[in-house]
Scaffold this motif. Structure first.
Motif, PDB file in Angstrom:
ATOM      1  N   ALA A   4     -34.709  -3.859  67.620  1.00 30.94           N
ATOM      2  CA  ALA A   4     -33.639  -3.880  66.419  1.00 30.94           C
ATOM      3  C   ALA A   4     -34.288  -4.842  65.531  1.00 30.94           C
ATOM      4  O   ALA A   4     -33.823  -4.414  64.126  1.00 30.94           O
ATOM      5  CB  ALA A   4     -32.536  -4.429  67.272  1.00 30.94           C
ATOM      6  N   LEU A   5     -35.116  -5.697  65.524  1.00 36.01           N
ATOM      7  CA  LEU A   5     -35.493  -6.561  64.402  1.00 36.01           C
ATOM      8  C   LEU A   5     -36.376  -5.911  63.799  1.00 36.01           C
ATOM      9  O   LEU A   5     -36.407  -5.660  62.483  1.00 36.01           O
ATOM     10  CB  LEU A   5     -36.232  -7.851  64.878  1.00 36.01           C
ATOM     11  N   ASP A   6     -37.013  -4.992  64.398  1.00 35.91           N
ATOM     12  CA  ASP A   6     -38.123  -3.888  63.572  1.00 35.91           C
ATOM     13  C   ASP A   6     -37.330  -2.879  62.485  1.00 35.91           C
ATOM     14  O   ASP A   6     -37.949  -2.642  61.569  1.00 35.91           O
ATOM     15  CB  ASP A   6     -38.914  -3.215  64.613  1.00 35.91           C
ATOM     16  N   VAL A   7     -36.354  -2.529  63.328  1.00 34.59           N
ATOM     17  CA  VAL A   7     -35.575  -1.412  62.445  1.00 34.59           C
ATOM     18  C   VAL A   7     -34.912  -2.293  61.357  1.00 34.59           C
ATOM     19  O   VAL A   7     -34.818  -1.738  60.139  1.00 34.59           O
ATOM     20  CB  VAL A   7     -34.388  -0.741  63.342  1.00 34.59           C
ATOM     21  N   LEU A   8     -34.080  -3.545  61.376  1.00 32.37           N
ATOM     22  CA  LEU A   8     -33.679  -4.254  60.252  1.00 32.37           C
ATOM     23  C   LEU A   8     -34.790  -4.508  59.423  1.00 32.37           C
ATOM     24  O   LEU A   8     -34.489  -4.399  58.117  1.00 32.37           O
ATOM     25  CB  LEU A   8     -33.063  -5.611  60.986  1.00 32.37           C
ATOM     26  N   ALA A   9     -36.020  -4.843  59.699  1.00 36.88           N
ATOM     27  CA  ALA A   9     -37.160  -5.097  58.717  1.00 36.88           C
ATOM     28  C   ALA A   9     -37.168  -3.881  58.007  1.00 36.88           C
ATOM     29  O   ALA A   9     -37.525  -3.889  56.722  1.00 36.88           O
ATOM     30  CB  ALA A   9     -38.381  -5.555  59.548  1.00 36.88           C
ATOM     31  N   GLU A  10     -37.289  -2.758  58.509  1.00 39.39           N
ATOM     32  CA  GLU A  10     -37.463  -1.531  57.835  1.00 39.39           C
ATOM     33  C   GLU A  10     -36.415  -1.096  56.795  1.00 39.39           C
ATOM     34  O   GLU A  10     -36.641  -0.879  55.835  1.00 39.39           O
ATOM     35  CB  GLU A  10     -37.606  -0.216  58.837  1.00 39.39           C
ATOM     36  N   ILE A  11     -35.013  -1.241  57.231  1.00 36.05           N
ATOM     37  CA  ILE A  11     -34.078  -1.385  56.423  1.00 36.05           C
ATOM     38  C   ILE A  11     -34.072  -2.172  55.321  1.00 36.05           C
ATOM     39  O   ILE A  11     -33.649  -1.709  54.167  1.00 36.05           O
ATOM     40  CB  ILE A  11     -32.946  -1.327  57.304  1.00 36.05           C
ATOM     41  N   THR A  12     -34.181  -3.327  55.483  1.00 36.69           N
ATOM     42  CA  THR A  12     -34.055  -4.582  54.530  1.00 36.69           C
ATOM     43  C   THR A  12     -35.393  -4.777  53.682  1.00 36.69           C
ATOM     44  O   THR A  12     -35.322  -5.207  52.472  1.00 36.69           O
ATOM     45  CB  THR A  12     -33.597  -5.658  55.149  1.00 36.69           C
ATOM     46  N   VAL A  84     -25.750  -3.564  57.495  1.00 34.89           N
ATOM     47  CA  VAL A  84     -26.565  -4.391  56.444  1.00 34.89           C
ATOM     48  C   VAL A  84     -25.828  -4.430  54.893  1.00 34.89           C
ATOM     49  O   VAL A  84     -25.867  -5.025  54.211  1.00 34.89           O
ATOM     50  CB  VAL A  84     -28.162  -3.774  56.207  1.00 34.89           C
ATOM     51  N   GLU A  85     -25.589  -2.885  54.703  1.00 38.87           N
ATOM     52  CA  GLU A  85     -24.832  -2.533  53.503  1.00 38.87           C
ATOM     53  C   GLU A  85     -23.487  -3.346  53.322  1.00 38.87           C
ATOM     54  O   GLU A  85     -23.002  -3.790  52.251  1.00 38.87           O
ATOM     55  CB  GLU A  85     -24.480  -1.103  53.523  1.00 38.87           C
ATOM     56  N   TRP A  86     -22.493  -3.384  54.545  1.00 44.54           N
ATOM     57  CA  TRP A  86     -21.532  -4.156  54.641  1.00 44.54           C
ATOM     58  C   TRP A  86     -21.765  -5.549  54.213  1.00 44.54           C
ATOM     59  O   TRP A  86     -21.315  -6.223  53.604  1.00 44.54           O
ATOM     60  CB  TRP A  86     -20.962  -3.743  55.850  1.00 44.54           C
ATOM     61  N   PHE A  87     -22.647  -6.382  54.928  1.00 44.93           N
ATOM     62  CA  PHE A  87     -22.873  -7.760  54.672  1.00 44.93           C
ATOM     63  C   PHE A  87     -23.451  -7.970  53.174  1.00 44.93           C
ATOM     64  O   PHE A  87     -23.005  -8.959  52.465  1.00 44.93           O
ATOM     65  CB  PHE A  87     -23.927  -8.315  55.682  1.00 44.93           C
TER      66      PHE A  87
END
Length: 95
Positions: A4-12, A84-87
């Protein structure tokens, strides 16, 4: 959690954490954080319940909800991107 953290890194575009904190260290920090939270009235940054839950691998199958309720499915990556977009839109994060 790492996935999950790797995907968040990719997104952000922000780096994922590179080291693991031992559970006992995180648990101690959560106890301290909860104590400070009680004194200041502010919510803890590392809630004790969250640290305890992070220790366990939790998996579930949505098959029954899909089958019986027709629950629509969103990919985990899309769900995280939406979050991420919502935050960002609500000013909780700057990047």
């Amino acid at each position: 959690m790492k996935q999950a953290l790797d995907v968040l890194a990719e997104i952000t575009g922000l780096p994922a954490p590179t080291f693991r904190v031992p559970h006992m260290v995180a648990l101690l920090a959560a106890h301290v954080d909860e104590t400070i939270s009680r004194l200041t009235g502010k919510p803890p940054k590392a809630p004790l319940a969250g640290v305890r839950m992070a220790r366990y691998k939790m998996f579930f199958s949505p098959a029954k909800a899909i089958r019986e309720l027709g629950l629509p499915q969103t990919s985990p990556k899309q769900a995280l991107a939406d979050a991420v977009e919502w935050f960002r839109a609500h000013g909780y994060v700057r990047k």
